[in-house]
Design an enzyme around this catalytic site. Structure first.
Site, mmCIF file in Angstrom:
data_model
loop_
_atom_site.group_PDB
_atom_site.id
_atom_site.type_symbol
_atom_site.label_atom_id
_atom_site.label_comp_id
_atom_site.label_asym_id
_atom_site.label_seq_id
_atom_site.Cartn_x
_atom_site.Cartn_y
_atom_site.Cartn_z
ATOM 1 N N LYS A 48 11.863 -15.838 -9.616
ATOM 2 C CA LYS A 48 11.194 -14.618 -10.309
ATOM 3 C C LYS A 48 10.187 -15.219 -11.233
ATOM 4 O O LYS A 48 10.726 -15.956 -12.185
ATOM 5 C CB LYS A 48 12.366 -14.044 -10.836
ATOM 6 C CG LYS A 48 11.679 -12.513 -11.438
ATOM 7 C CD LYS A 48 12.946 -11.670 -12.080
ATOM 8 C CE LYS A 48 12.368 -10.642 -12.648
ATOM 9 N NZ LYS A 48 13.358 -9.775 -13.361
ATOM 10 N N ASP B 105 -4.303 -5.746 2.544
ATOM 11 C CA ASP B 105 -5.472 -6.564 3.048
ATOM 12 C C ASP B 105 -5.329 -7.881 2.560
ATOM 13 O O ASP B 105 -5.829 -9.167 3.222
ATOM 14 C CB ASP B 105 -6.820 -5.860 2.307
ATOM 15 C CG ASP B 105 -6.999 -4.727 3.048
ATOM 16 O OD1 ASP B 105 -6.870 -4.543 4.357
ATOM 17 O OD2 ASP B 105 -7.252 -3.680 2.316
ATOM 18 N N LYS C 222 -15.137 -2.230 13.603
ATOM 19 C CA LYS C 222 -13.698 -2.675 14.155
ATOM 20 C C LYS C 222 -13.964 -2.570 15.545
ATOM 21 O O LYS C 222 -13.066 -3.084 16.224
ATOM 22 C CB LYS C 222 -12.571 -2.201 13.582
ATOM 23 C CG LYS C 222 -12.321 -2.266 12.137
ATOM 24 C CD LYS C 222 -10.960 -1.953 11.584
ATOM 25 C CE LYS C 222 -10.769 -2.342 10.277
ATOM 26 N NZ LYS C 222 -9.500 -2.494 9.739
ATOM 27 N N PRO D 154 -4.624 -11.265 8.325
ATOM 28 C CA PRO D 154 -5.429 -10.985 9.550
ATOM 29 C C PRO D 154 -5.771 -9.392 9.770
ATOM 30 O O PRO D 154 -4.830 -8.423 9.248
ATOM 31 C CB PRO D 154 -4.539 -11.518 10.609
ATOM 32 C CG PRO D 154 -2.975 -11.719 9.916
ATOM 33 C CD PRO D 154 -3.293 -11.723 8.476
ATOM 34 N N ASP D 155 -6.770 -9.143 10.345
ATOM 35 C CA ASP D 155 -6.959 -7.543 10.578
ATOM 36 C C ASP D 155 -6.474 -7.383 12.059
ATOM 37 O O ASP D 155 -6.915 -7.900 12.867
ATOM 38 C CB ASP D 155 -8.367 -7.283 10.587
ATOM 39 C CG ASP D 155 -8.504 -5.622 10.417
ATOM 40 O OD1 ASP D 155 -7.830 -5.238 11.517
ATOM 41 O OD2 ASP D 155 -9.263 -5.103 9.730
ATOM 42 N N ILE D 156 -5.194 -6.573 11.902
ATOM 43 C CA ILE D 156 -4.597 -6.243 13.337
ATOM 44 C C ILE D 156 -5.388 -5.513 14.317
ATOM 45 O O ILE D 156 -5.648 -6.020 15.259
ATOM 46 C CB ILE D 156 -3.142 -6.069 12.858
ATOM 47 C CG1 ILE D 156 -2.376 -6.715 12.000
ATOM 48 C CG2 ILE D 156 -2.550 -5.850 14.398
ATOM 49 C CD1 ILE D 156 -1.091 -6.229 11.523
ATOM 50 N N LYS E 295 -16.443 2.302 10.000
ATOM 51 C CA LYS E 295 -14.994 1.659 10.308
ATOM 52 C C LYS E 295 -14.820 1.521 11.976
ATOM 53 O O LYS E 295 -14.655 0.622 12.625
ATOM 54 C CB LYS E 295 -13.975 2.279 10.089
ATOM 55 C CG LYS E 295 -12.529 1.243 9.908
ATOM 56 C CD LYS E 295 -11.802 1.682 8.606
ATOM 57 C CE LYS E 295 -12.136 1.664 7.428
ATOM 58 N NZ LYS E 295 -11.095 2.183 6.526
ATOM 59 N N PHE F 3 -6.758 4.274 12.081
ATOM 60 C CA PHE F 3 -6.585 5.328 10.954
ATOM 61 C C PHE F 3 -7.429 4.853 9.702
ATOM 62 O O PHE F 3 -7.799 3.477 9.595
ATOM 63 C CB PHE F 3 -5.284 5.463 10.618
ATOM 64 C CG PHE F 3 -4.484 6.761 11.459
ATOM 65 C CD1 PHE F 3 -4.307 6.474 12.556
ATOM 66 C CD2 PHE F 3 -4.178 7.833 10.670
ATOM 67 C CE1 PHE F 3 -3.431 7.544 13.452
ATOM 68 C CE2 PHE F 3 -3.508 8.629 11.627
ATOM 69 C CZ PHE F 3 -3.222 8.541 12.978
ATOM 70 N N ASN G 76 0.808 -1.089 -0.254
ATOM 71 C CA ASN G 76 0.105 0.067 0.096
ATOM 72 C C ASN G 76 0.920 1.136 0.069
ATOM 73 O O ASN G 76 2.150 1.364 0.407
ATOM 74 C CB ASN G 76 -0.731 0.134 1.306
ATOM 75 C CG ASN G 76 -2.042 -0.946 1.382
ATOM 76 O OD1 ASN G 76 -2.403 -1.313 0.146
ATOM 77 N ND2 ASN G 76 -2.632 -1.276 2.339
HETATM 78 O O1 C5P Z 1 -7.441 -1.058 5.461
HETATM 79 P P1 C5P Z 1 -8.451 -0.408 6.660
HETATM 80 O O2 C5P Z 1 -8.918 1.006 5.808
HETATM 81 O O3 C5P Z 1 -9.573 -1.256 7.187
HETATM 82 O O4 C5P Z 1 -7.453 0.132 7.727
HETATM 83 C C1 C5P Z 1 -8.250 0.867 8.745
HETATM 84 C C2 C5P Z 1 -7.218 0.442 10.048
HETATM 85 O O5 C5P Z 1 -7.133 -0.875 10.240
HETATM 86 C C3 C5P Z 1 -5.989 0.998 10.319
HETATM 87 O O6 C5P Z 1 -5.656 1.763 11.362
HETATM 88 C C4 C5P Z 1 -5.140 0.187 9.808
HETATM 89 O O7 C5P Z 1 -3.607 0.204 10.490
HETATM 90 C C5 C5P Z 1 -5.636 -1.212 10.345
HETATM 91 N N1 C5P Z 1 -5.655 -2.559 9.733
HETATM 92 C C6 C5P Z 1 -4.970 -3.295 10.197
HETATM 93 N N2 C5P Z 1 -4.825 -4.657 9.854
HETATM 94 C C7 C5P Z 1 -5.254 -4.950 8.519
HETATM 95 C C8 C5P Z 1 -5.761 -3.820 7.817
HETATM 96 C C9 C5P Z 1 -6.175 -2.518 8.403
HETATM 97 O O8 C5P Z 1 -4.345 -3.087 11.539
HETATM 98 N N3 C5P Z 1 -4.957 -5.914 7.953
#
Ligand code: C5P
Length: 424
Positions: free
Chosen positions: A302, A292, A354, A318-320, A350, A336, A223
């Site tokens: 390669k 994501d 979340k 995983p969504d941290i 969001k 953020f 990203n």
């Molecule tokens: O990607 P997204 O718009 O959902 O990101 C919103 C928040 O979620 C950000 O704070 C980003 O650091 C966090 N995030 C995360 N792990 C992910 C995707 C996003 O911690 N896989």
């Protein structure tokens, strides 16, 4: 010279002014010779320094000396085309995180107490919105004079900090109050002005930067993110007295001083590093632009560009942030949201999805704000409402965010620090 408390302060606090932008104003006093040392020590403490001198000051110390020590041309004259075109006095006032006038003569104190703006330095003091600190230096009888005392009281009332003066032998051969404080004491007092202590004793975990998801040994999915915002958040949390761990994806940035930095590459590595630390964190701030998706299988060699199209199988990372917020107990969790349209609506969605305590949203894809830029315009959204911040440098935006977090954190956890819980 005896200064109650100050010796201890300098002994036990590491003086840091990392990333701070300080304008040093020098006025006409014999103590102006100490300004050279003040600038040196400010830079040693990590500050970026610009110097503005009154005409009288230049009779005591040369602008060339101050230019050499600060590393920038000295601002002398409102009508000087050269320095004004490089950075005008209003721009300089806006640039400063603090203005330190050292030495401040009785005449200069009188002028700024009355809002006069008849030279560059007094104009700058009038225009600056950042904190003003003044280090008086004059003969003790001039200091004792009720006119000076009422001018100083007036400055104090308006929020200016008065550093000193100390007492002792004076250039005129007399003894009494009116000596300018020594440069190292000025630097320690100035550093103290930035220490809010709002997050003192807390552990803050911050993620920053992008992640890299390997397609093959030379290509990645990522990203757009420079990491600047997250690094500024880590620095601001540190300034507020927290112990800070920064888990950073690949960036070109040096970790802020005194911040423990763990470098990772992929989202999975970032997830693992965060999960290993989250139990001891009271605050989690996810500024990282985490990818994501990652390729289901990274090629070991390669991939050759033989076919006209190429299909990649991607799997979710995983969504941290959501995983941290879902823990029991969860730290105070801040996310953020980088959005290209409908910032507030998307950020509010969001916040709910979340289940985080606060979302800092910003509109990206606009010139001068967001990715790679040095400035950002944040909108802070939580259950109680929305706060819009103006366009600020990322460090200033980070300081505002940290203040906002501290107020809400202490309101949520009043037992920890009843004094801070009532702050707004
Ligand atoms: O990607 P997204 O718009 O959902 O990101 C919103 C928040 O979620 C950000 O704070 C980003 O650091 C966090 N995030 C995360 N792990 C992910 C995707 C996003 O911690 N896989």
């Amino acid at each position: 010279m005896y200064l109650p408390g100050l010796a201890q302060y300098t002994l036990y606090h590491m003086v840091s002014l990392t990333n701070k932008r300080i304008v040093v104003g020098v006025t006409g006093s014999i103590a102006a010779y100490k300004s050279a040392e003040t600038v040196r020590r400010l830079r040693d403490a990590g500050a970026e320094v610009r110097v503005a001198m009154t005409r009288a000051a230049t009779e005591f110390i040369t602008p060339l000396t101050m230019q050499a020590l600060s590393g920038h041309p000295v601002h002398l004259n409102l009508l000087d085309a050269q320095t004004e075109s490089a950075m005008g006095h209003i721009e300089l006032a806006r640039w400063a995180d603090a203005v330190l006038v050292a030495p401040a003569s009785a005449d200069f104190i009188a002028r700024i107490a009355h809002g006069l703006a008849d030279d560059l330095l007094s104009t700058l003091c009038l225009a600056a919105r950042s904190p003003l600190a003044v280090a008086p230096a004059m003969n003790w009888q001039m200091w004792d004079n009720p006119a000076t005392q009422s001018n100083v009281a007036r400055l104090r009332e308006r929020g200016a900090r008065i550093f000193g003066p100390g007492s002792g032998s004076q250039a005129c051969g007399e003894t009494g109050p009116g000596r300018m404080l020594d440069p190292q004491d000025l630097v320690a007092l100035l550093a103290g002005m930035f220490e809010t202590g709002e997050l003192a004793g807390l552990n803050v975990l911050v993620t920053a930067g992008p992640t890299w998801e390997s397609i093959d040994p030379v290509r990645v999915i990522t990203n757009r993110s420079s990491g600047k915002m997250g690094y500024a958040v880590a620095a601001a949390a540190m300034e507020a007295g927290a112990r800070v761990v920064l888990v950073s994806g690949p960036t070109a940035l040096a970790a802020p001083e005194q911040v423990e930095c763990i470098r990772v590459m992929t989202a999975q590595e970032m997830f693992d590093a965060v999960m290993a630390r989250v139990d001891t964190a009271q605050v989690f701030i996810g500024t990282a632009a985490v990818a994501d998706y990652r390729p289901a299988q990274a090629a070991t060699t390669k991939i050759k560009k033989t076919s006209a199209t190429l299909q990649l199988d991607l799997v979710r990372n995983p969504d941290i942030l959501a995983s941290v917020a879902a823990r029991t107990p969860a730290p105070f969790t801040v996310g953020f949201a980088a959005e290209t349209v409908d910032v507030e609506r998307n950020a509010a969605a969001k916040l709910r999805a979340k289940r985080v305590d606060l979302i800092a949203a910003n509109l990206v894809g606009q010139a001068g704000s967001g990715f790679e830029a040095d400035e950002n315009r944040l909108v802070l959204i939580d259950a109680s409402g929305t706060t819009e911040l103006p366009l600020l440098s990322k460090l200033r935006a980070a300081r505002e965010l940290i203040h906002h977090i501290a107020v809400r954190y202490h309101a949520k956890n009043p037992a920890e620090n009843p004094r801070l819980a009532h702050r707004q």
